[in-house]
Motif scaffolding. Structure first.
Motif, PDB file in Angstrom:
ATOM      1  N   GLU A   1     -14.091 -33.096   5.895  1.00  0.00           N
ATOM      2  CA  GLU A   1     -14.316 -31.801   6.529  1.00  0.00           C
ATOM      3  C   GLU A   1     -13.175 -30.809   6.294  1.00  0.00           C
ATOM      4  N   GLY A   2     -12.152 -31.197   5.546  1.00  0.00           N
ATOM      5  CA  GLY A   2     -11.047 -30.291   5.224  1.00  0.00           C
ATOM      6  C   GLY A   2     -10.107 -30.029   6.386  1.00  0.00           C
ATOM      7  N   LEU A   3     -10.000 -30.964   7.323  1.00  0.00           N
ATOM      8  CA  LEU A   3      -9.192 -30.761   8.517  1.00  0.00           C
ATOM      9  C   LEU A   3      -7.729 -31.143   8.330  1.00  0.00           C
ATOM     10  N   ILE A   4      -7.441 -31.895   7.264  1.00  0.00           N
ATOM     11  CA  ILE A   4      -6.121 -32.494   7.064  1.00  0.00           C
ATOM     12  C   ILE A   4      -5.473 -31.979   5.783  1.00  0.00           C
ATOM     13  N   GLN A   5      -4.155 -31.717   5.864  1.00  0.00           N
ATOM     14  CA  GLN A   5      -3.374 -31.412   4.666  1.00  0.00           C
ATOM     15  C   GLN A   5      -3.037 -32.736   3.995  1.00  0.00           C
ATOM     16  N   ARG A   6      -3.665 -32.980   2.896  1.00  0.00           N
ATOM     17  CA  ARG A   6      -3.606 -34.301   2.278  1.00  0.00           C
ATOM     18  C   ARG A   6      -2.214 -34.751   1.861  1.00  0.00           C
ATOM     19  N   ASN A   7      -1.447 -33.917   1.206  1.00  0.00           N
ATOM     20  CA  ASN A   7      -0.140 -34.335   0.701  1.00  0.00           C
ATOM     21  C   ASN A   7       0.972 -34.229   1.731  1.00  0.00           C
ATOM     22  N   SER A   8       0.604 -33.996   2.976  1.00  0.00           N
ATOM     23  CA  SER A   8       1.576 -33.920   4.067  1.00  0.00           C
ATOM     24  C   SER A   8       1.182 -34.851   5.199  1.00  0.00           C
ATOM     25  N   THR A   9       0.511 -35.937   4.857  1.00  0.00           N
ATOM     26  CA  THR A   9      -0.025 -36.850   5.855  1.00  0.00           C
ATOM     27  C   THR A   9       0.531 -38.247   5.657  1.00  0.00           C
ATOM     28  N   TYR A  10       0.846 -38.885   6.775  1.00  0.00           N
ATOM     29  CA  TYR A  10       1.452 -40.219   6.776  1.00  0.00           C
ATOM     30  C   TYR A  10       0.563 -41.193   7.541  1.00  0.00           C
ATOM     31  N   GLN A  11       0.491 -42.415   7.053  1.00  0.00           N
ATOM     32  CA  GLN A  11      -0.146 -43.520   7.767  1.00  0.00           C
ATOM     33  C   GLN A  11       0.944 -44.581   7.935  1.00  0.00           C
ATOM     34  N   VAL A  12       1.347 -44.831   9.175  1.00  0.00           N
ATOM     35  CA  VAL A  12       2.546 -45.622   9.460  1.00  0.00           C
ATOM     36  C   VAL A  12       2.195 -46.887  10.252  1.00  0.00           C
ATOM     37  N   GLY A  13       2.730 -48.011   9.800  1.00  0.00           N
ATOM     38  CA  GLY A  13       2.566 -49.274  10.520  1.00  0.00           C
ATOM     39  C   GLY A  13       1.404 -50.108  10.035  1.00  0.00           C
ATOM     40  N   LEU A  14       0.889 -49.809   8.866  1.00  0.00           N
ATOM     41  CA  LEU A  14      -0.317 -50.463   8.354  1.00  0.00           C
ATOM     42  C   LEU A  14      -0.124 -51.959   8.159  1.00  0.00           C
ATOM     43  N   ARG A  15      -1.102 -52.714   8.664  1.00  0.00           N
ATOM     44  CA  ARG A  15      -1.068 -54.166   8.484  1.00  0.00           C
ATOM     45  C   ARG A  15      -2.407 -54.817   8.789  1.00  0.00           C
ATOM     46  N   GLY A  16      -3.402 -54.060   9.139  1.00  0.00           N
ATOM     47  CA  GLY A  16      -4.691 -54.614   9.547  1.00  0.00           C
ATOM     48  C   GLY A  16      -5.454 -55.228   8.396  1.00  0.00           C
ATOM     49  N   GLN A  17      -6.592 -55.766   8.747  1.00  0.00           N
ATOM     50  CA  GLN A  17      -7.414 -56.443   7.756  1.00  0.00           C
ATOM     51  C   GLN A  17      -7.889 -55.480   6.670  1.00  0.00           C
ATOM     52  N   ILE A  18      -7.970 -56.026   5.471  1.00  0.00           N
ATOM     53  CA  ILE A  18      -8.454 -55.298   4.313  1.00  0.00           C
ATOM     54  C   ILE A  18      -9.722 -56.017   3.872  1.00  0.00           C
ATOM     55  N   TYR A  19     -10.784 -55.268   3.643  1.00  0.00           N
ATOM     56  CA  TYR A  19     -12.071 -55.873   3.310  1.00  0.00           C
ATOM     57  C   TYR A  19     -12.387 -55.841   1.816  1.00  0.00           C
ATOM     58  N   ALA A  20     -11.719 -54.968   1.081  1.00  0.00           N
ATOM     59  CA  ALA A  20     -11.994 -54.867  -0.351  1.00  0.00           C
ATOM     60  C   ALA A  20     -10.728 -54.415  -1.069  1.00  0.00           C
ATOM     61  N   GLU A  21     -10.633 -54.732  -2.342  1.00  0.00           N
ATOM     62  CA  GLU A  21      -9.457 -54.362  -3.121  1.00  0.00           C
ATOM     63  C   GLU A  21      -9.248 -52.857  -3.182  1.00  0.00           C
ATOM     64  N   ASP A  22     -10.326 -52.090  -3.039  1.00  0.00           N
ATOM     65  CA  ASP A  22     -10.204 -50.638  -3.147  1.00  0.00           C
ATOM     66  C   ASP A  22     -10.002 -49.941  -1.794  1.00  0.00           C
ATOM     67  N   ASP A  23      -9.714 -50.693  -0.730  1.00  0.00           N
ATOM     68  CA  ASP A  23      -9.519 -50.076   0.584  1.00  0.00           C
ATOM     69  C   ASP A  23      -8.392 -49.037   0.599  1.00  0.00           C
ATOM     70  N   PHE A  24      -7.378 -49.224  -0.237  1.00  0.00           N
ATOM     71  CA  PHE A  24      -6.244 -48.298  -0.259  1.00  0.00           C
ATOM     72  C   PHE A  24      -6.496 -47.074  -1.135  1.00  0.00           C
ATOM     73  N   GLU A  25      -7.508 -47.119  -1.984  1.00  0.00           N
ATOM     74  CA  GLU A  25      -7.734 -46.048  -2.954  1.00  0.00           C
ATOM     75  C   GLU A  25      -7.927 -44.684  -2.308  1.00  0.00           C
ATOM     76  N   PHE A  26      -8.650 -44.617  -1.208  1.00  0.00           N
ATOM     77  CA  PHE A  26      -8.886 -43.323  -0.561  1.00  0.00           C
ATOM     78  C   PHE A  26      -7.564 -42.668  -0.162  1.00  0.00           C
ATOM     79  N   SER A  27      -6.693 -43.434   0.482  1.00  0.00           N
ATOM     80  CA  SER A  27      -5.400 -42.884   0.902  1.00  0.00           C
ATOM     81  C   SER A  27      -4.553 -42.501  -0.301  1.00  0.00           C
ATOM     82  N   ILE A  28      -4.540 -43.343  -1.312  1.00  0.00           N
ATOM     83  CA  ILE A  28      -3.763 -43.049  -2.524  1.00  0.00           C
ATOM     84  C   ILE A  28      -4.303 -41.794  -3.206  1.00  0.00           C
TER      85      ILE A  28
END
Length: 182
Positions: free
Chosen positions: A61-88
């Motif tokens: 929806e264009g609500l977030i400034q993509r290159n100025s956003t942090y995700q901190v403390g990540l450690r939860g379950q991952i369901y697929a190898e590409d789970d990180f691709e969206f954030s990257i």
């Protein structure tokens, strides 16, 4: 109104309408998302609008400034190898709990200062804190921040242009001995 909303409770799904309101006033905001999980799945439990999808919807929806956003403390379950691709692919700075523990919070706090002039929304999911220190959640994730790290990280936000804050996923019924409320 010229206020900074502080929203407490509920699951992370409510962050999406809060970000919509932030967008009306400030345009796209930087987000500091403290969580064990990415919350960027296309669909979770058969729904496109649920606590595991809100972050993806906010980007869509264009609500977030993509290159100025942090995700901190990540450690939860991952369901697929590409789970990180969206954030990257969207330029998010992902900070795993291993990185936070190895390097300490000072380094990430210094990184936050590069966005000090941008409107910032802080979303703090109680999952980012280890359940030994904050048990009041429906989905505890071991191996998170301790109390000192969580408080230090929050205090490190001083000086940022914070336009809104939330604390999510707290379930008082699960608060063993009132530890989380402390």
């Amino acid at each position: 109104h010229d206020v900074i909303p502080i929203c407490v409770g509920g699951d992370h799904t409510i962050a999406l309408p809060i970000l919509r309101a932030m967008h009306e006033k400030h345009g796209p905001v930087a987000v500091i998302h403290c969580d064990a999980h990415l919350d960027t799945w296309e669909e979770y439990l058969g729904s496109k609008y649920i606590h595991g999808t809100w972050f993806l919807r906010a980007v869509d929806e264009g609500l977030i400034q993509r290159n100025s956003t942090y995700q901190v403390g990540l450690r939860g379950q991952i369901y697929a190898e590409d789970d990180f691709e969206f954030s990257i692919n969207n330029g998010f700075r992902m900070v795993t709990i291993e990185e936070l523990k190895a390097e300490g919070d000072r380094g990430i706090i210094e990184e936050f200062m590069r966005i000090e002039d941008i409107p910032v929304y802080v979303s703090f999911d109680i999952y980012c804190v280890d359940p030994a220190f904050a048990s009041a959640t429906g989905t505890p994730q071991i191996g998170g921040m301790d109390s000192f790290e969580a408080v230090s990280l929050v205090r490190g936000l001083k000086g940022l242009n914070i336009v809104g804050v939330d604390l999510m996923e707290v379930s008082p019924a699960c608060d063993n001995a009132g530890i989380t409320s402390l």
